[in-house]
Design an enzyme around this catalytic site. Structure first.
Site, short mmCIF file in Angstrom:
data_model
loop_
_atom_site.label_atom_id
_atom_site.label_comp_id
_atom_site.label_asym_id
_atom_site.label_seq_id
_atom_site.Cartn_x
_atom_site.Cartn_y
_atom_site.Cartn_z
N ASP A 37 -2.54 0.12 5.29
CA ASP A 37 -3.64 -1.04 5.41
C ASP A 37 -4.58 -0.63 4.44
O ASP A 37 -5.59 -1.56 4.63
CB ASP A 37 -4.34 -0.49 6.76
CG ASP A 37 -4.64 0.88 6.82
OD1 ASP A 37 -4.75 1.49 6.13
OD2 ASP A 37 -5.31 1.20 7.92
N HIS A 48 -6.09 2.14 3.24
CA HIS A 48 -7.04 3.06 3.28
C HIS A 48 -6.83 4.24 2.08
O HIS A 48 -5.83 4.32 1.84
CB HIS A 48 -7.04 3.82 4.70
CG HIS A 48 -5.96 4.34 5.12
ND1 HIS A 48 -5.21 4.53 6.15
CD2 HIS A 48 -5.28 5.71 4.69
CE1 HIS A 48 -4.16 5.42 6.17
NE2 HIS A 48 -4.40 6.08 5.16
N ASP A 67 -9.22 15.25 3.56
CA ASP A 67 -9.55 14.79 5.05
C ASP A 67 -8.70 15.78 6.15
O ASP A 67 -8.09 16.58 5.56
CB ASP A 67 -9.08 13.23 5.37
CG ASP A 67 -7.67 12.91 4.80
OD1 ASP A 67 -7.06 13.84 4.32
OD2 ASP A 67 -7.49 11.78 4.79
N GLU A 111 -10.77 3.80 6.87
CA GLU A 111 -9.89 2.86 7.45
C GLU A 111 -10.91 1.47 6.94
O GLU A 111 -11.91 1.62 6.41
CB GLU A 111 -9.94 2.89 8.71
CG GLU A 111 -9.06 4.08 9.61
CD GLU A 111 -7.39 3.98 9.05
OE1 GLU A 111 -7.25 3.17 8.28
OE2 GLU A 111 -6.78 4.59 9.94
C1 GLP Z 1 -2.74 9.55 5.32
C2 GLP Z 1 -3.59 10.41 4.49
C3 GLP Z 1 -4.04 9.65 3.21
C4 GLP Z 1 -2.58 8.90 2.50
C5 GLP Z 1 -2.05 8.42 3.57
C6 GLP Z 1 -0.50 7.71 2.64
O1 GLP Z 1 -3.10 8.63 6.12
N1 GLP Z 1 -4.73 10.32 5.03
O2 GLP Z 1 -4.63 10.53 2.32
O3 GLP Z 1 -2.75 8.62 1.37
O4 GLP Z 1 -1.71 8.83 4.79
O5 GLP Z 1 0.45 8.59 2.93
P1 GLP Z 1 1.96 8.71 2.48
O6 GLP Z 1 1.64 9.16 0.98
O7 GLP Z 1 2.75 9.60 3.06
O8 GLP Z 1 2.39 7.27 2.46
#
Ligand code: GLP
Length: 260
Positions: free
Chosen positions: A136, A138, A67, A143
């Site tokens: 959440d 995702h 993304d 989302e």
């Molecule tokens: C962002 C990314 C996700 C990732 C999420 C969790 O929103 N778009 O791909 O999984 O963060 O991040 P973290 O691993 O820092 O908790």
């Protein structure tokens, strides 16, 4: 879904890196799906170590990041295109032209999703896709409410996601409102999904993903639909799971001939 619960993040990073190494060594033109966020970092560190110390080569690989934020200026340090370069791809021998990210630039945003899907298809599809999970539920930036069959497109971020990600920016007001993300259908097309979740803040999302119903309200629950999904959890992230003991038993009794 295979659930691996482990105390040591380093051990999990080694196992996950092993899955990537197998793809790199067995496929002529391996296609790697990369994720941003803090959870994949130990895996990237282990892949970089294997590259430097053991000669693991990425020279024939292509990578596709999940993304990208919409509207950040080119080269912004928090654009995922930049983050993935800093954290992994400039530290290994993958050619920079093989490192793909969705185009979050506003000029061509209406065609960006379709172009990204076409690039993934032209590369032959993703062999192994790394994933984190948002608090959440995702995955990538899909989302809650995302269609389970969605393809790469623009999504509006929840305020929770913006708050979670504000730590990377100079304050909440700098976090974009929109992102372009591979869809849940796109992610399901990858041949192997590898998700990693660390810490108590992920426990609720993890229990919905693994033991809740398949639902757009928990986008990560689509992993239940995938024939080959491996989920690495530390004890905190796994702490709400009802079948915790069973997952441990499955892992302990994993036949030697069975790989991930
Ligand atoms: C962002 C990314 C996700 C990732 C999420 C969790 O929103 N778009 O791909 O999984 O963060 O991040 P973290 O691993 O820092 O908790």
């Amino acid at each position: 879904m295979e659930i691996v619960i482990h105390d040591s993040v380093e051990d999990m990073a080694r196992m996950a890196a092993g899955i990537f190494e197998d793809v790199l060594k067995t496929k002529e033109n391996p296609v790697l799906g990369l994720a941003t966020g803090s959870s994949p970092l130990p895996i990237y560190a282990e892949l970089v170590r294997r590259h430097k110390e053991e000669g693991l080569s990425f020279a024939h690989a292509k990578s596709f990041t999940l993304d990208e934020y919409v509207g950040l200026p080119e080269g912004h340090p928090e654009s995922y295109q930049q983050v993935i370069r800093n954290e992994l791809t400039t530290l290994i021998d993958i050619p920079d032209t093989h490192v793909y990210s969705p185009d979050g630039g506003l000029d061509d945003i209406l065609t960006a999703g379709e172009r990204y899907e076409a690039a993934i298809t032209a590369a032959g599809g993703i062999d192994v896709q790394l994933l984190g999970i948002g608090t959440d539920g995702h995955i990538a930036f899909n989302e809650p409410g995302s269609s389970l069959q969605s393809r790469t497109r623009v999504k509006t971020l929840t305020e929770q996601t913006r708050l979670d990600n504000a730590r990377f920016f100079n304050g909440l007001e700098e976090v974009p409102y929109h992102a372009i993300t591979q869809g849940l259908g796109t992610i399901l097309d990858a041949k192997h999904l590898v998700l990693i979740a660390i810490g108590k803040s992920k426990a609720e999302a993890v229990v919905s993903m693994v033991e809740g119903g398949l639902a757009a309200s928990c986008p990560a629950s689509v992993l239940q639909m995938h024939p080959r999904a491996t989920v690495f959890l530390d004890r905190e992230a796994a702490s709400f799971l009802k079948n915790y003991e069973y997952y441990n038993l499955v892992f302990e009794r994993k036949p030697k001939w069975q790989t991930f």
